[in-house]
Design a protein around this motif. Sequence first.
Motif, PDB file in Angstrom:
ATOM      1  N   THR B  17     -22.211  19.630  85.879  1.00 60.58           N
ATOM      2  CA  THR B  17     -22.451  20.492  84.712  1.00 60.58           C
ATOM      3  C   THR B  17     -23.220  19.728  83.636  1.00 60.58           C
ATOM      4  O   THR B  17     -23.110  18.509  83.540  1.00 60.58           O
ATOM      5  CB  THR B  17     -21.142  21.005  84.117  1.00 60.58           C
ATOM      6  OG1 THR B  17     -20.355  19.874  83.710  1.00 60.58           O
ATOM      7  CG2 THR B  17     -20.358  21.807  85.133  1.00 60.58           C
ATOM      8  N   PRO B  18     -24.009  20.428  82.821  1.00 62.93           N
ATOM      9  CA  PRO B  18     -24.693  19.764  81.709  1.00 62.93           C
ATOM     10  C   PRO B  18     -23.731  19.572  80.535  1.00 62.93           C
ATOM     11  O   PRO B  18     -22.847  20.400  80.310  1.00 62.93           O
ATOM     12  CB  PRO B  18     -25.817  20.733  81.356  1.00 62.93           C
ATOM     13  CG  PRO B  18     -25.302  22.072  81.782  1.00 62.93           C
ATOM     14  CD  PRO B  18     -24.408  21.826  82.967  1.00 62.93           C
ATOM     15  N   VAL B  19     -23.924  18.485  79.815  1.00 66.46           N
ATOM     16  CA  VAL B  19     -23.073  18.176  78.667  1.00 66.46           C
ATOM     17  C   VAL B  19     -23.954  17.643  77.545  1.00 66.46           C
ATOM     18  O   VAL B  19     -24.838  16.817  77.798  1.00 66.46           O
ATOM     19  CB  VAL B  19     -22.023  17.092  79.011  1.00 66.46           C
ATOM     20  CG1 VAL B  19     -21.193  16.745  77.793  1.00 66.46           C
ATOM     21  CG2 VAL B  19     -21.135  17.544  80.164  1.00 66.46           C
ATOM     22  N   THR B  20     -23.709  18.093  76.332  1.00 66.53           N
ATOM     23  CA  THR B  20     -24.437  17.571  75.173  1.00 66.53           C
ATOM     24  C   THR B  20     -23.443  17.061  74.150  1.00 66.53           C
ATOM     25  O   THR B  20     -22.504  17.755  73.774  1.00 66.53           O
ATOM     26  CB  THR B  20     -25.329  18.649  74.542  1.00 66.53           C
ATOM     27  OG1 THR B  20     -26.343  19.018  75.476  1.00 66.53           O
ATOM     28  CG2 THR B  20     -25.995  18.116  73.270  1.00 66.53           C
ATOM     29  N   LEU B  21     -23.679  15.820  73.729  1.00 67.94           N
ATOM     30  CA  LEU B  21     -22.887  15.204  72.671  1.00 67.94           C
ATOM     31  C   LEU B  21     -23.743  15.144  71.412  1.00 67.94           C
ATOM     32  O   LEU B  21     -24.953  14.885  71.481  1.00 67.94           O
ATOM     33  CB  LEU B  21     -22.452  13.792  73.084  1.00 67.94           C
ATOM     34  CG  LEU B  21     -21.776  13.641  74.445  1.00 67.94           C
ATOM     35  CD1 LEU B  21     -21.353  12.196  74.669  1.00 67.94           C
ATOM     36  CD2 LEU B  21     -20.610  14.593  74.601  1.00 67.94           C
ATOM     37  N   ARG B  22     -23.084  15.342  70.282  1.00 69.75           N
ATOM     38  CA  ARG B  22     -23.822  15.398  69.024  1.00 69.75           C
ATOM     39  C   ARG B  22     -23.411  14.272  68.089  1.00 69.75           C
ATOM     40  O   ARG B  22     -22.228  13.942  67.974  1.00 69.75           O
ATOM     41  CB  ARG B  22     -23.579  16.727  68.331  1.00 69.75           C
ATOM     42  CG  ARG B  22     -24.333  16.907  67.008  1.00 69.75           C
ATOM     43  CD  ARG B  22     -23.916  18.179  66.309  1.00 69.75           C
ATOM     44  NE  ARG B  22     -24.698  18.437  65.101  1.00 69.75           N
ATOM     45  CZ  ARG B  22     -24.160  18.821  63.951  1.00 69.75           C
ATOM     46  NH1 ARG B  22     -22.866  18.984  63.846  1.00 69.75           N
ATOM     47  NH2 ARG B  22     -24.938  19.059  62.908  1.00 69.75           N
ATOM     48  N   GLU B  59     -30.986   0.159  77.927  1.00 67.66           N
ATOM     49  CA  GLU B  59     -30.793  -0.479  79.226  1.00 67.66           C
ATOM     50  C   GLU B  59     -30.137   0.410  80.267  1.00 67.66           C
ATOM     51  O   GLU B  59     -30.262   0.146  81.472  1.00 67.66           O
ATOM     52  CB  GLU B  59     -29.979  -1.768  79.052  1.00 67.66           C
ATOM     53  CG  GLU B  59     -28.580  -1.540  78.507  1.00 67.66           C
ATOM     54  CD  GLU B  59     -27.762  -2.831  78.430  1.00 67.66           C
ATOM     55  OE1 GLU B  59     -27.273  -3.132  77.340  1.00 67.66           O
ATOM     56  OE2 GLU B  59     -27.613  -3.505  79.465  1.00 67.66           O
ATOM     57  N   VAL B  60     -29.431   1.485  79.873  1.00 65.95           N
ATOM     58  CA  VAL B  60     -28.728   2.327  80.841  1.00 65.95           C
ATOM     59  C   VAL B  60     -29.092   3.788  80.610  1.00 65.95           C
ATOM     60  O   VAL B  60     -28.230   4.653  80.474  1.00 65.95           O
ATOM     61  CB  VAL B  60     -27.196   2.108  80.792  1.00 65.95           C
ATOM     62  CG1 VAL B  60     -26.835   0.750  81.335  1.00 65.95           C
ATOM     63  CG2 VAL B  60     -26.662   2.296  79.378  1.00 65.95           C
ATOM     64  N   SER B  61     -30.377   4.111  80.609  1.00 67.06           N
ATOM     65  CA  SER B  61     -30.840   5.451  80.244  1.00 67.06           C
ATOM     66  C   SER B  61     -30.868   6.445  81.408  1.00 67.06           C
ATOM     67  O   SER B  61     -30.978   7.655  81.173  1.00 67.06           O
ATOM     68  CB  SER B  61     -32.230   5.356  79.625  1.00 67.06           C
ATOM     69  OG  SER B  61     -33.139   4.780  80.542  1.00 67.06           O
ATOM     70  N   ASP B  62     -30.776   5.975  82.647  1.00 68.54           N
ATOM     71  CA  ASP B  62     -30.859   6.893  83.789  1.00 68.54           C
ATOM     72  C   ASP B  62     -29.748   7.935  83.726  1.00 68.54           C
ATOM     73  O   ASP B  62     -28.578   7.617  83.576  1.00 68.54           O
ATOM     74  CB  ASP B  62     -30.756   6.122  85.107  1.00 68.54           C
ATOM     75  CG  ASP B  62     -32.013   5.335  85.413  1.00 68.54           C
ATOM     76  OD1 ASP B  62     -31.978   4.498  86.324  1.00 68.54           O
ATOM     77  OD2 ASP B  62     -33.034   5.569  84.718  1.00 68.54           O
ATOM     78  N   GLY B  63     -30.141   9.215  83.877  1.00 64.65           N
ATOM     79  CA  GLY B  63     -29.171  10.305  83.857  1.00 64.65           C
ATOM     80  C   GLY B  63     -28.908  10.878  82.478  1.00 64.65           C
ATOM     81  O   GLY B  63     -28.141  11.826  82.343  1.00 64.65           O
ATOM     82  N   GLU B  79     -27.755  15.783  81.902  1.00 63.03           N
ATOM     83  CA  GLU B  79     -28.303  16.984  82.530  1.00 63.03           C
ATOM     84  C   GLU B  79     -27.396  17.506  83.636  1.00 63.03           C
ATOM     85  O   GLU B  79     -27.235  18.714  83.801  1.00 63.03           O
ATOM     86  CB  GLU B  79     -29.695  16.692  83.087  1.00 63.03           C
ATOM     87  CG  GLU B  79     -30.701  16.213  82.045  1.00 63.03           C
ATOM     88  CD  GLU B  79     -31.104  17.305  81.045  1.00 63.03           C
ATOM     89  OE1 GLU B  79     -30.808  18.498  81.305  1.00 63.03           O
ATOM     90  OE2 GLU B  79     -31.693  16.957  80.006  1.00 63.03           O
ATOM     91  N   SER B  80     -26.811  16.596  84.389  1.00 65.98           N
ATOM     92  CA  SER B  80     -25.911  16.949  85.489  1.00 65.98           C
ATOM     93  C   SER B  80     -24.881  15.829  85.589  1.00 65.98           C
ATOM     94  O   SER B  80     -25.129  14.795  86.200  1.00 65.98           O
ATOM     95  CB  SER B  80     -26.690  17.089  86.795  1.00 65.98           C
ATOM     96  OG  SER B  80     -25.822  17.372  87.870  1.00 65.98           O
ATOM     97  N   ALA B  81     -23.739  16.053  84.954  1.00 68.29           N
ATOM     98  CA  ALA B  81     -22.760  14.974  84.793  1.00 68.29           C
ATOM     99  C   ALA B  81     -22.246  14.457  86.139  1.00 68.29           C
ATOM    100  O   ALA B  81     -22.016  15.225  87.084  1.00 68.29           O
ATOM    101  CB  ALA B  81     -21.594  15.462  83.953  1.00 68.29           C
TER     102      ALA B  81
END
Lengths: 113, 110
Positions: B17-22, B59-63, B79-81
Amino acid sequence: GQNIDQPTEMTATEGAIVQINCTYQTSGFNGLFWYQQHAGEAPTFLSYNVLDGLEEKGRFSSFLSRSKGYSYLLLKELQMKDSASYLCAVRLRSNQAGTALIFGKGTTLSVSS
Amino acid sequence: DAGITQSPRHKVTETGTPVTLRCHQTENHRYMYWYRQDPGHGLRLIHYSYGVKDTDKGEVSDGYSVSRSKTEDFLLTLESATSSQTSVYFCAISEGSGYTFGSGTRLTVV
């Protein structure tokens, strides 16, 4: 790559003095920071060194030697509330990294009575 | 007080599922950062921003992706947890020589 090393765990007794060491090998250097983090909480700022020498702030002092890539955090008159993780972080000079901090893995300090 | 708030504070989501943190700040700081913190790894930089619509990878941006359409908000999207993204996420701002962290978001991906 960037490498920042600090001991994983330390123990000490209430009222004592403890020194937490940090060594770094980074592609740039624009300051070294120490943060304190209690379990389940956000890191909070303790100290900042950009020039060689000792910075003192109450019970906490921090030392920097840029030529040796070495810093330490000295905690005096330890109290139970000092039980926490202590994070060493370097700010890189490189524009490619912006002004981000690069952190070591942290040192968990346990203070016993 | 730098006035940083993160939302949500806790979230459990399902794999895929997609997740957005603010991350929201109230003092017009230019630089904002997203870190994740995991046992044995410490704090690792995911993405950072140096202005509206100006972002770059850590350094850990993938995903992960980020957006900053307003100075005060810096969003982190998975985008896809995946289960490997279970972590505590911290937002930070820099002000002068100091860096201030938000209270963190504990994300669990099941």
